[in-house]
Write a protein that holds these residues in place. Structure first.
Motif, PDB file in Angstrom:
ATOM      1  N   ARG A  45      -7.584  14.210  -7.457  1.00  0.00           N
ATOM      2  CA  ARG A  45      -7.650  12.788  -7.777  1.00  0.00           C
ATOM      3  C   ARG A  45      -6.812  12.018  -6.764  1.00  0.00           C
ATOM      4  NH1 ARG A  45      -7.244  11.166 -14.000  1.00  0.00           N
ATOM      5  NH2 ARG A  45      -8.856  12.788 -13.926  1.00  0.00           N
ATOM      6  N   GLU A  46      -7.359  10.911  -6.270  1.00  0.00           N
ATOM      7  CA  GLU A  46      -6.643  10.140  -5.261  1.00  0.00           C
ATOM      8  C   GLU A  46      -6.522   8.675  -5.655  1.00  0.00           C
ATOM      9  OE1 GLU A  46      -8.507  10.002  -1.444  1.00  0.00           O
ATOM     10  OE2 GLU A  46     -10.395   9.195  -2.210  1.00  0.00           O
ATOM     11  N   PHE A  47      -5.468   8.070  -5.191  1.00  0.00           N
ATOM     12  CA  PHE A  47      -5.190   6.663  -5.453  1.00  0.00           C
ATOM     13  C   PHE A  47      -6.178   5.781  -4.702  1.00  0.00           C
ATOM     14  CE2 PHE A  47      -2.803   2.897  -6.190  1.00  0.00           C
ATOM     15  CZ  PHE A  47      -2.752   2.202  -4.994  1.00  0.00           C
ATOM     16  N   VAL A  48      -6.594   4.706  -5.358  1.00  0.00           N
ATOM     17  CA  VAL A  48      -7.486   3.742  -4.724  1.00  0.00           C
ATOM     18  C   VAL A  48      -6.800   2.385  -4.589  1.00  0.00           C
ATOM     19  CG1 VAL A  48      -9.672   2.501  -4.924  1.00  0.00           C
ATOM     20  CG2 VAL A  48      -9.544   4.916  -5.597  1.00  0.00           C
ATOM     21  N   ALA A  49      -6.339   1.839  -5.714  1.00  0.00           N
ATOM     22  CA  ALA A  49      -5.732   0.516  -5.700  1.00  0.00           C
ATOM     23  C   ALA A  49      -4.895   0.336  -6.959  1.00  0.00           C
ATOM     24  CB  ALA A  49      -6.802  -0.570  -5.628  1.00  0.00           C
ATOM     25  N   ALA A  50      -3.906  -0.555  -6.866  1.00  0.00           N
ATOM     26  CA  ALA A  50      -3.063  -0.865  -8.015  1.00  0.00           C
ATOM     27  C   ALA A  50      -2.706  -2.337  -7.996  1.00  0.00           C
ATOM     28  CB  ALA A  50      -1.794  -0.006  -8.001  1.00  0.00           C
ATOM     29  N   ILE A  51      -2.354  -2.849  -9.186  1.00  0.00           N
ATOM     30  CA  ILE A  51      -2.044  -4.264  -9.304  1.00  0.00           C
ATOM     31  C   ILE A  51      -0.918  -4.451 -10.299  1.00  0.00           C
ATOM     32  CG2 ILE A  51      -3.800  -4.624 -11.107  1.00  0.00           C
ATOM     33  CD1 ILE A  51      -4.343  -7.383  -9.745  1.00  0.00           C
ATOM     34  N   ALA A  52      -0.004  -5.363  -9.973  1.00  0.00           N
ATOM     35  CA  ALA A  52       1.114  -5.652 -10.861  1.00  0.00           C
ATOM     36  C   ALA A  52       0.642  -6.378 -12.119  1.00  0.00           C
ATOM     37  CB  ALA A  52       2.143  -6.499 -10.120  1.00  0.00           C
ATOM     38  N   TRP A  53       1.509  -6.414 -13.125  1.00  0.00           N
ATOM     39  CA  TRP A  53       1.118  -7.002 -14.405  1.00  0.00           C
ATOM     40  C   TRP A  53       0.731  -8.458 -14.247  1.00  0.00           C
ATOM     41  CZ3 TRP A  53       3.617 -11.231 -16.336  1.00  0.00           C
ATOM     42  CH2 TRP A  53       4.871 -11.523 -15.783  1.00  0.00           C
ATOM     43  N   SER A  54       1.368  -9.167 -13.315  1.00  0.00           N
ATOM     44  CA  SER A  54       1.081 -10.583 -13.111  1.00  0.00           C
ATOM     45  C   SER A  54      -0.134 -10.820 -12.225  1.00  0.00           C
ATOM     46  CB  SER A  54       2.281 -11.259 -12.467  1.00  0.00           C
ATOM     47  OG  SER A  54       2.483 -10.725 -11.165  1.00  0.00           O
ATOM     48  N   GLY A  55      -0.606  -9.757 -11.562  1.00  0.00           N
ATOM     49  CA  GLY A  55      -1.691  -9.908 -10.606  1.00  0.00           C
ATOM     50  C   GLY A  55      -1.206 -10.314  -9.229  1.00  0.00           C
ATOM     51  N   GLY A  56       0.112 -10.560  -9.092  1.00  0.00           N
ATOM     52  CA  GLY A  56       0.632 -11.056  -7.829  1.00  0.00           C
ATOM     53  C   GLY A  56       0.870 -10.004  -6.777  1.00  0.00           C
ATOM     54  N   GLY A  57       0.932  -8.743  -7.151  1.00  0.00           N
ATOM     55  CA  GLY A  57       1.182  -7.686  -6.176  1.00  0.00           C
ATOM     56  C   GLY A  57       0.110  -6.631  -6.244  1.00  0.00           C
ATOM     57  N   THR A  58      -0.402  -6.223  -5.086  1.00  0.00           N
ATOM     58  CA  THR A  58      -1.448  -5.197  -5.046  1.00  0.00           C
ATOM     59  C   THR A  58      -1.123  -4.148  -3.995  1.00  0.00           C
ATOM     60  OG1 THR A  58      -2.739  -6.527  -3.491  1.00  0.00           O
ATOM     61  CG2 THR A  58      -3.276  -6.751  -5.834  1.00  0.00           C
ATOM     62  N   LEU A  59      -1.647  -2.959  -4.203  1.00  0.00           N
ATOM     63  CA  LEU A  59      -1.566  -1.870  -3.240  1.00  0.00           C
ATOM     64  C   LEU A  59      -2.963  -1.297  -3.058  1.00  0.00           C
ATOM     65  CD1 LEU A  59       1.522   0.238  -4.459  1.00  0.00           C
ATOM     66  CD2 LEU A  59       1.418  -1.225  -2.430  1.00  0.00           C
ATOM     67  N   TYR A  60      -3.257  -0.838  -1.859  1.00  0.00           N
ATOM     68  CA  TYR A  60      -4.551  -0.219  -1.586  1.00  0.00           C
ATOM     69  C   TYR A  60      -4.370   1.048  -0.765  1.00  0.00           C
ATOM     70  CZ  TYR A  60      -6.697  -4.607  -3.059  1.00  0.00           C
ATOM     71  OH  TYR A  60      -7.100  -5.713  -3.785  1.00  0.00           O
ATOM     72  N   ALA A  61      -5.232   2.012  -0.998  1.00  0.00           N
ATOM     73  CA  ALA A  61      -5.319   3.150  -0.100  1.00  0.00           C
ATOM     74  C   ALA A  61      -5.878   2.675   1.239  1.00  0.00           C
ATOM     75  CB  ALA A  61      -6.230   4.217  -0.703  1.00  0.00           C
ATOM     76  N   ASP A  62      -5.427   3.298   2.310  1.00  0.00           N
ATOM     77  CA  ASP A  62      -5.904   2.890   3.633  1.00  0.00           C
ATOM     78  C   ASP A  62      -7.422   3.019   3.745  1.00  0.00           C
ATOM     79  OD1 ASP A  62      -3.051   4.235   5.492  1.00  0.00           O
ATOM     80  OD2 ASP A  62      -3.338   2.330   4.445  1.00  0.00           O
ATOM     81  N   SER A  63      -7.974   3.985   3.046  1.00  0.00           N
ATOM     82  CA  SER A  63      -9.406   4.245   3.162  1.00  0.00           C
ATOM     83  C   SER A  63     -10.276   3.143   2.554  1.00  0.00           C
ATOM     84  CB  SER A  63      -9.745   5.576   2.502  1.00  0.00           C
ATOM     85  OG  SER A  63      -9.374   5.570   1.129  1.00  0.00           O
ATOM     86  N   VAL A  64      -9.691   2.288   1.702  1.00  0.00           N
ATOM     87  CA  VAL A  64     -10.489   1.249   1.052  1.00  0.00           C
ATOM     88  C   VAL A  64     -10.019  -0.154   1.410  1.00  0.00           C
ATOM     89  CG1 VAL A  64     -10.920   2.820  -0.874  1.00  0.00           C
ATOM     90  CG2 VAL A  64      -9.140   1.059  -1.085  1.00  0.00           C
ATOM     91  N   LYS A  65      -8.913  -0.257   2.125  1.00  0.00           N
ATOM     92  CA  LYS A  65      -8.346  -1.561   2.458  1.00  0.00           C
ATOM     93  C   LYS A  65      -9.356  -2.393   3.242  1.00  0.00           C
ATOM     94  CE  LYS A  65      -4.044  -1.167   3.186  1.00  0.00           C
ATOM     95  NZ  LYS A  65      -2.735  -0.873   3.810  1.00  0.00           N
ATOM     96  N   GLY A  66      -9.527  -3.629   2.804  1.00  0.00           N
ATOM     97  CA  GLY A  66     -10.480  -4.504   3.460  1.00  0.00           C
ATOM     98  C   GLY A  66     -11.884  -4.426   2.889  1.00  0.00           C
ATOM     99  N   ARG A  67     -12.146  -3.407   2.084  1.00  0.00           N
ATOM    100  CA  ARG A  67     -13.480  -3.251   1.469  1.00  0.00           C
ATOM    101  C   ARG A  67     -13.428  -3.410  -0.047  1.00  0.00           C
ATOM    102  NH1 ARG A  67     -15.991   1.541   1.629  1.00  0.00           N
ATOM    103  NH2 ARG A  67     -14.058   2.776   1.715  1.00  0.00           N
ATOM    104  N   PHE A  68     -12.343  -2.965  -0.660  1.00  0.00           N
ATOM    105  CA  PHE A  68     -12.203  -3.024  -2.113  1.00  0.00           C
ATOM    106  C   PHE A  68     -11.176  -4.090  -2.494  1.00  0.00           C
ATOM    107  CE2 PHE A  68     -13.349   1.694  -3.226  1.00  0.00           C
ATOM    108  CZ  PHE A  68     -14.509   1.578  -2.487  1.00  0.00           C
TER     109      PHE A  68
END
Length: 123
Positions: A45-68
């Motif tokens: 299982r691999e990480f794709v994306a995450a978002i903070a409770w407020s929606g103000g902070g996000t993280l993306y895997a390099d493989s999906v950045k710019g597409r997801f």
């Protein structure tokens, strides 16, 4: 306890788009940091994306950045994953997950998981 249910998966051609949803019940989603993970056959299982409770902070895997794009609507208790420019290597079961502590790329940080939704991208 939080119950998570994913929807929106399906079959799409390469270059196409899909939008996944993760509906939460049991507790208010606004209490949780949310993420999407995926697992392809024979792979971990691999990480794709995450978002903070407020929606103000996000993280993306390099493989999906710019597409997801991950987003959330706390009023609707729902988290979304908009997937554009899909590639065959994006084929996997996609899971949403929740944890009350922090945004993380690590699956072990997440306490609650949905059952997953299949995304298949044909070439």
């Amino acid at each position: 306890q939080v119950q998570l249910v994913e929807s929106g998966g399906g079959l799409v051609q390469a270059g196409g788009s899909l939008s996944l949803s993760c509906a939460a019940s049991g507790r208010a989603l606004s209490r949780y940091y949310m993420a999407w993970f995926r697992q392809a056959p024979g792979k971990e299982r691999e990480f794709v994306a995450a978002i903070a409770w407020s929606g103000g902070g996000t993280l993306y895997a390099d493989s999906v950045k710019g597409r997801f794009t991950i987003s959330r609507d706390n009023a609707k208790n729902t988290v979304y994953l908009q997937m554009n420019s899909l590639k065959p290597e994006d084929t996997a079961v996609y899971y949403c997950a929740a944890n009350p502590s922090s945004v993380s790329r690590r699956s072990v940080a997440y306490d609650y998981w949905g059952q997953g939704t299949q995304v298949t991208v044909s070439s």
